[in-house]
Every structure is written in structure tokens, then in C-alpha cells.
Design an enzyme around this catalytic site. Sequence first.
Site, PDB file in Angstrom:
ATOM      1  N   GLY A 248      -7.490  -2.696 -22.612  1.00  0.00           N
ATOM      2  CA  GLY A 248      -8.596  -1.725 -22.287  1.00  0.00           C
ATOM      3  C   GLY A 248      -9.557  -2.383 -21.164  1.00  0.00           C
TER       4      GLY A 248
ATOM      5  N   TRP B  98      -7.536  -3.437 -18.254  1.00  0.00           N
ATOM      6  CA  TRP B  98      -6.954  -2.284 -17.430  1.00  0.00           C
ATOM      7  C   TRP B  98      -8.107  -1.859 -16.487  1.00  0.00           C
ATOM      8  CZ3 TRP B  98      -9.081   2.878 -17.227  1.00  0.00           C
ATOM      9  CH2 TRP B  98      -8.524   3.841 -16.654  1.00  0.00           C
ATOM     10  N   HIS B  99      -9.532  -2.038 -16.658  1.00  0.00           N
ATOM     11  CA  HIS B  99     -10.487  -1.546 -15.837  1.00  0.00           C
ATOM     12  C   HIS B  99     -10.532  -2.683 -14.651  1.00  0.00           C
ATOM     13  CE1 HIS B  99     -11.806   0.914 -19.451  1.00  0.00           C
ATOM     14  NE2 HIS B  99     -12.782   1.563 -18.327  1.00  0.00           N
ATOM     15  N   GLY B 100     -10.094  -3.671 -14.826  1.00  0.00           N
ATOM     16  CA  GLY B 100     -10.142  -4.597 -13.618  1.00  0.00           C
ATOM     17  C   GLY B 100      -9.659  -5.966 -13.928  1.00  0.00           C
TER      18      GLY B 100
ATOM     19  N   TYR C 106     -14.979   4.941 -11.014  1.00  0.00           N
ATOM     20  CA  TYR C 106     -13.642   4.916 -11.664  1.00  0.00           C
ATOM     21  C   TYR C 106     -12.419   5.146 -10.622  1.00  0.00           C
ATOM     22  CZ  TYR C 106     -14.379   3.718 -16.492  1.00  0.00           C
ATOM     23  OH  TYR C 106     -14.578   3.449 -17.723  1.00  0.00           O
TER      24      TYR C 106
END
Lengths: 497, 270
Positions: free
Chosen positions: A346, A349-351, A494
Site C-alpha cells: 500500500g 503504491w502511493h509512491g 492524490y
Amino acid sequence: MSGFWNIDLEFDRILSDLPLFFKYSLNPNEHWVFTQTSFLLVLSFFLVGYAFFKSTSRWKLAYLIGFSLFFYYKSSGPFLALFILVILCDFLFAKWIDRLEGIKRKVLMLVSVSFSLSFLLYFKYTDFIIENLNSVFLTSFSKQNLFLPIGISFYTFQSLSYILDVYRKELAPSKDLLSYGFYMSFFPHLVAGPIVRAKDFLPQITNPIPFTTVLLKESIFRITVGLIKKLIIADYFGKYVNELEKMPEGHSGFEHFVGMYSQAFQIYFDFSAYSDIAIGIALVLGYRLKENFNNPYFASNITSFWRRWHISLSLWLRDYIYIPLGGNRKGKFLMYVFLLTTMLIGGFWHGPYWTMILWGLGHGILLALHKMLSSKDAKTSLWSRGLGTLVTFHCVTFLWIFFNANDLDVALLSFRKIFFEMNFNEFTFFWRARPEIILLSLLAFIIVFIPMEIKQKVINPILCLPLYLWPIILLVVLQAILQLRDSTVVPFLYGGF
Amino acid sequence: MQESPSNSRFAIFKAALIIGLPLCTLYLYNYSNLTLWYNDTEVKKIDSGDDLENMGIERSEVKRGSIKADTVSSIKTTVKDSIPQRVLLIGDSEAGGLIYPLDDYCEANGHTLLCTFTYESSTILDFAKSSKVDELIEKYRPTMIFFVVGLNELYAKDLKRRKTAALRFVEKFKTINYLWIGPANFDEDFGINDVFNSAAEPGKFFYTKELEIPRGKDGRHPNKKGYELWMKSLANHIQQSNLYDFRFDPPSRFDTRVKCRLLRSNTQNE
């Protein structure tokens, strides 16, 4: 008074601006987002056309897909072709998977998943891999500085959930490309979610929500609230956070301490604003997107936080990573390992940054600790729930420092400043220099920590206002935004993921 | 109660009106010659049409980061008469980094850096309305001014407003020679460099964005080495231009001591 009637419209300027509207821009600060006045103006014209179609008309779908693709083109230009390719391939793969059984079915599912993931990995993680290869093996591969196509993280997850649902026989593949294309490209959720599941969304195509006056007020209210949250509250906090980021070592411990709360509020108001506007616009179009936030900072423990924060992502991670890994079916120790793995993914996935991985790891550890220490039968008092909320909010807020920092050094510097160089006596100086940040933080605390029931009591009378007042309210809000903000538009956080 | 499809369509139409009417109003105001005031506050416009072409400003072909600053070699010339200059440095936070290398250049060439004024987080709008620069010019009577601004307005879209401010600001210099230094872009700007270039006298604006300058940890400002390389490029520009009638040879070494008065302010404190 006569001067008022001598108003001239600059038609030359209008004519010269029109062609610019059809140009795309890959600059994140010029992306065509919900908060741009040009988007809202075009949306209103689009809605006039939309009102003429029957609710279940195929032409209506085509009209909406056309607008969605134009919306995507404005921010991604040539990468629209990649998006269309992914849609086409997923559609065909799903049909093919549905016809096969056994090992062939599994192999094709893996091929399809790898195909979708390959673009995300290439565009988002190439430079991260190169950078780490260079530092570990002392190689000198040059970074690619690739453009990250808008919404790729979100539409990849949507595409994966569709393929996996078909593979697990939880969903029949979409019979026609138009419906599937509509599900994938539906513009309200395209850039920054919520991550919509095909099994929730596809049935709405044949059975859209009748758009009533009550829903009309709700949708306009959501859009207006979203604009205020993003353009006034989040962007103001953003300005202060950017100041800190510009020169982290030049700010005191107290400034970093305030910055930590500002980050927490900026991220929440920014992202929940996007979801509010997305849900509001989808509602006008006759579709209901699931809520993505439910008073997350009010959560009394970290598990509850993740049930309230970015709900669509949390559920996606649970259903497609945590449970397939084994969930809580393989003993406590493995459950903790699976939790950590899920949150690491997770975070990543954000960066593509180590700080994001640490952020995910931090949440994984907190979730595992909560599972370890909590018991199902324990009854909680109001006081312990309050204390839990305070502790959870602060744990989450501390971890945002990793989320927001440019690199690990900056994050560690912030921690050092907050924990070892804090001096509350600086409050007076800070108050003199930046009273608006303190006042806005207080307002944000109130908004965030007021229970939903009380908020509803405030919202209900607003929703009862007569319809003719809403254009005036929206005009006042938009003009207030123009007056308050400077010309720098901070893109949706986002939107960059 | 289930509403009929025609009611549903009518509700969508109403939604279009509710969203569209205020937006049309704002756009009509934006494209009109009318400017409204509420007490002493201007009712702002959307400013959607502030692109360079409409303003008659040519977009420069300067490519961001196309020249590596550390590959620029210093030009040393003693051909120019060296009239000692009384130098003033003003600007945003990037001016703060140029203080030391500029002081070294001044010292090496017989000029005097009188005073520096670093106005943190500022933009051209702040400089245009600030009286500080007028005070400094009045007090120190400089013969050469280095002015650096733009880092905090790379994404500014209200270019007309900034052009007006830039023209108003440059008037403060009157007959004093100056070099207007563009920001060290960490990202592509929306045209602010070209706006400044059009406001400055021909040849007196330096496109820093062309240089690839080593950055500091914050990723926005140059590091110490970066500021030195930047100064070297500015000195080369001065040496090559016939607008600056003084010598500006590189110093033998850079240090971090300055004798002049260092003034600092912040837009947030005003």
C-alpha cells in the site's frame, strides 16, 4: 451608473483563448481537475446535453465516455492511447479467461495481471529501481524521468480487480465494450478514485439512480463543500507545508510541530475534497460512488482508521492482497506478516520512495500491534475511546511526516526538530507571524473531531435551502476562492499517485 | 417517491443551470473591460486568458537546464575599464545564496557590495508594492543593482498582473544600471521568465533557467557550489555584454565572509 452599461466583452481574447482549451498539458499544475473553473463551466454545458438522453440509452453511455476520454486527454495527451489499450486488452482478456478452466485460466489471468501491472511498474517505478541499482551496485544508469500518466495507479487497480473477479467467478465479464469502457473511464473517479469495483458499478449502468431534487441539492452541496475544502482549507495548509519543505533546516521545532498537524489536515482535506466532488458529480450523472472517507481522524484505533480512510483502497488491499495471502486463516504470526506485507505494498503504491515504504511499514506495524493487544470482548468507556482517538490521530499524524517528506533525511530532520528542539515558548512569536495557520488549525480540529451526527444537524438545514439560492451560493464561494487564493494552484495530492 | 424520467432529466438540467450560471457570470466578468471594487478590494477575475501570446510577449526558446553550469568556464578579461561600482543585491531567498559569491566577485574587482536585501518568499508583486527598495536606493545610491526574483511564482498564471508589477518595479531603478536575474527553475514555469524578460530593458534579464545548477537538499534552491557556478555564469554575462561598463573577473577563491549590511525580511512578517 452609465459607465456600468459601457461594458465591452473582449471577443478577440475569447476567440484566441478557445483553441487553447483543446490543447493538453502534461504539467501537473495545469491538469484539468475538478477545481478548475474551465472544467466546471464545460461540465455545465455537458450536463445540458446529458439531460436530453434517456437514462438507459446507449448513446448516453457513448456521450459520457466521449467526455471522459476528453477529460483524460486534457491531462495526459498521448497517454490516452495507453489508457484505451488497457481497456481493450482487459475487456478481451476477461472474456477469454471466462471461457477457460484449470491451469489455462490461471495462466491467462497471470498474463493479464502482468500486462496491466507492467505499465504501472514501468512508468512509476523505473527511476526508483535505477536509483537503487546505482546506489547498491555503483552502476551509472541514467534516470528516465518518465511522465506518470494520470490516474494510472487507480485504473490499474480497477483493471486488476475486474480481471481477478472474473477469474474467481465472482463477476461475469462485461458483455459489451461500451459498458466496460464506461466503467473504466467514468471521469469522476478516473484521476484519484475512489477505486470502483466492476461488480458494484456495472449493474448501475442498466439501473441508474433516478435523479431527484433531493439528490440535486445533495450533489451540489458535495461539490461546493469539496471546492471549499480543497481550494481554501487544504491549499492554505499546503502553502505552509511547502514553506517548510523549501527550507526544513531553517525552521524551528515549533514550526515543524505545527507543520505536522498542517500536513495531516492538508492531506485529509485535499483528498476528501476530491472524493466529495467526484461523488457529487457522479450523483448528478445518475451513479452513486461509494463513500471514501468516514471521519477518519475520529477513529479510536488504527484498524478503525483504515476502515474510515481511503475506504476503497483499504478494501481493495484487503480483498486482493491480504485475504489471498492468507489473511487470518494461517495463524497469528503469519497474519502479522501478511498485514505488514499488505501495508508495505500500500505504501509503495502511493509512491516510489523509501519514505512511502516506511510510511506503509509504520502503518503495518501499528495494525499488527493493535491486533496483538486488542481483545474482542473488551468493553470500552467513553474516556478510553477518547484517549484512543487522540493516540491514533497522533500516530497517523507522525507517520504523515514520512508520507510528505521529500526524502528520508528531511523526515528525520522533522522528527529531530519536533522531539528534541521543541520550545512551546515560540507560540507567541508564531501567533504574531502566522495567526491564520493557528486559527485554521483550530477550525480543522473542530471539523475533523465533530461527530457525524452533529455535522448532519448542521448540514440538514443547508440542504433545505431553496434551489434558486444555490447558484448564488456557488457564485459567492467561487468568488471567495478567487479572492483568497493566489494564482498558484496546488494540484490534488492524490492526482499524482 | 420515485420520480419520472422526465423529472429526472429536468433535475439534471437544473443542475447544469446551478453550476453553469455562476461560472458564466465569472467568465463574462473575466472577459469584460469591467473591474469591480468592494470597498478598496478589487473583485478578482479568473485570469484564464493570461497567456504570453495574448500579452504580445514572445515565448523564449530557452530550454530549461540545457547548459550544465559546472561546464561553463570563467571568462577573464581586463579590457574593460574598471569603474568601481557601488553594488546592491536584492531579491527573494535565492538572493540570500548569491550574497557570498557576489561579494567575492566585487572584492576581486574593486567594487563594493553595499547592502543586500533578502525578502523571503517574495514575488514581483511584493517587490512592486514594497517601499524598501526605494529606501535602499535612496540611502546607498548604488550604481549597479542585482535583482533576483521568480522562484515563488513559477506557476503563476496571472501574468498580466505580474507584468504590470514588473514594469512598476523596474521604474524604481530609474537610471541605475541593473541585472535582473531569473529564478533557478526547479520546474518549468508558466511564462514568468518571459514576462520578466519583457519588462526589463533589452539585455538586462538573465535566463537562469537555461542553467542546470546543483541543488541543495530542499530540491528548490541551489547548493553552495550551485550559487558559485550561478554567479560565474552571471559574471560571464556581464563580461560579454556591452551594457555593463565594468570588470567582473572571477575571484581567486570563494569564502563566506561579507562586510556589507545584510537585511532580511519575510512576506509573512509584513
